[in-house]
Scaffold this motif. Structure first.
Motif: not given
Length: 379
Positions: A185, A197-198, A224-226, A232
């Motif tokens: 991202n 990592k996002e 993947f999203h924080f 995470l």
């Protein structure tokens, strides 16, 4: 006539100016990489020689994780915009036991080409084919391509392996056509590529086998999203075809499925766990899974599984529902060795349903359809 002589002089001056400008750009590329501070590795013994048509750089990358990982990088920069490559070079082999199997003791060659608004850094690894009394290893046609911005920060990465095989004594693993892609991202420094990592990643392979367990093909798309700075969340969606699980020691036959579709969320992964993939931290903080849908297909029959599970070193909990379009005993013949599986399912219209709940701190720990479960020994 004199006016015409000025034209080649101007062209020559422009060419020289462009050479010096490209030399500056290439030096800036190297500085962006070298000055990227990272806690996992360090760059030492940098030697940069700036030339007219070509510039050269030699440096060593060492790990800071006590892995004794060290590789020497040789780079040649082309200070000419019209060259095929911006830079090209090679990496020395950091694994001493592979020296005799690799040409010139080199692990990989790489090229850096100019792309729109950035660069493409591509590594081509030497094939590995080794064998000894303990086992063998084969790695064929392995390459990594990294698309970066002008500051050498990764935007997209792609890994391809045509064929891989590893064997050690009685364990064997093989795989074909492995492909991994990750779109970030936000641009990521090259030194941080191994950290989550996002972004969106895609993973697929064909003809996977581990001992007597086999998968004909596999595909997964993972997001993947924080959630804040320290949590995470990973959302897995994908499918696998022609799965064979070796369960002879348990069920006296293999467990096979024609297809498996999955939609699973791994939630609340703590920073200490994912930064260094710390197993102890995973166990302490807990592993939280939300099974949105897990569909198993066998002989044109479908088994659906959904629910959630939490696993930690202090408490394990799960709430799962399993539903089938056919009597479980007709799908899984091995159930007859344990008194049949139908007894654990409730018929509801055209479905056979089992509700399973487990809590390691409760008594009883396991309930099926709200009733205490009678233990079955599968050993």
């Amino acid at each position: 006539m004199k006016k015409w002589l000025i034209i080649p002089i101007i062209i020559g001056l422009l060419f020289i100016i462009h050479i010096f400008y490209m030399g500056y750009i290439n030096e800036n590329i190297l500085n962006n990489f070298v000055n990227n501070k990272n806690s996992n590795y360090e760059i030492t013994d940098l030697n940069f020689k700036k030339g007219f048509l070509h510039s050269k750089a030699i440096f060593i990358i060492k790990d800071k994780l006590d892995l004794n990982f060290s590789t020497k990088i040789n780079v040649i920069f082309n200070n000419n915009y019209f060259s095929k490559y911006v830079a090209q070079g090679n990496l020395s082999n950091p694994f001493y036991f592979l020296d005799q199997y690799l040409k010139d003791k080199g692990l990989a060659n790489f090229t850096l080409t100019s792309e729109q608004k950035g660069f493409n850094l591509r590594f081509k690894f030497q094939d590995i084919n080794l064998s000894n009394e303990g086992g063998d290893a084969l790695l064929k046609n392995t390459s990594v391509s990294i698309l970066t911005n002008k500051n050498m920060q990764a935007k997209h990465i792609c890994l391809n392996i045509d064929k891989a095989r590893f064997a050690q004594f009685y364990s064997k693993l093989s795989m074909r056509d492995f492909n991994y892609k990750k779109h970030f991202n936000y641009p990521v420094p090259l030194g941080d590529l191994l950290q989550p990592k996002e972004g969106i990643e895609e993973l697929q392979f064909h003809s996977f086998a581990f001992n007597n367990n086999k998968i004909a093909s596999f595909y997964s798309r993972n997001i993947f999203h924080f959630q804040g700075k320290n949590k995470l969340k990973i959302h897995f969606q994908g499918k696998a075809n022609d799965i064979v699980l070796d369960m002879n020691s348990k069920f006296y036959q293999n467990l096979n499925f024609d297809k498996v579709d999955f939609d699973i969320i791994w939630d609340d992964i703590t920073k200490n766990s994912y930064n260094k993939f710390n197993i102890n931290s995973f166990a302490k903080k807990g592993l939280k899974l939300d099974i949105i849908d897990l569909a198993l297909y066998k002989d044109n029959k479908k088994i659906d599984i959904d629910g959630n599970a939490f696993i930690s070193d202090q408490n394990d909990k799960a709430s799962i529902q399993i539903s089938s379009t056919e009597e479980p005993d007709k799908i899984f013949a091995w159930g007859q060795f344990f008194g049949g599986l139908n007894q654990y399912f409730i018929r509801n219209n055209d479905l056979f349903i089992m509700n399973l709940s487990y809590d390691s701190l409760s008594n009883p720990q396991l309930k099926i359809n709200s009733n205490q479960f009678s233990h079955i020994d599968l050993n």
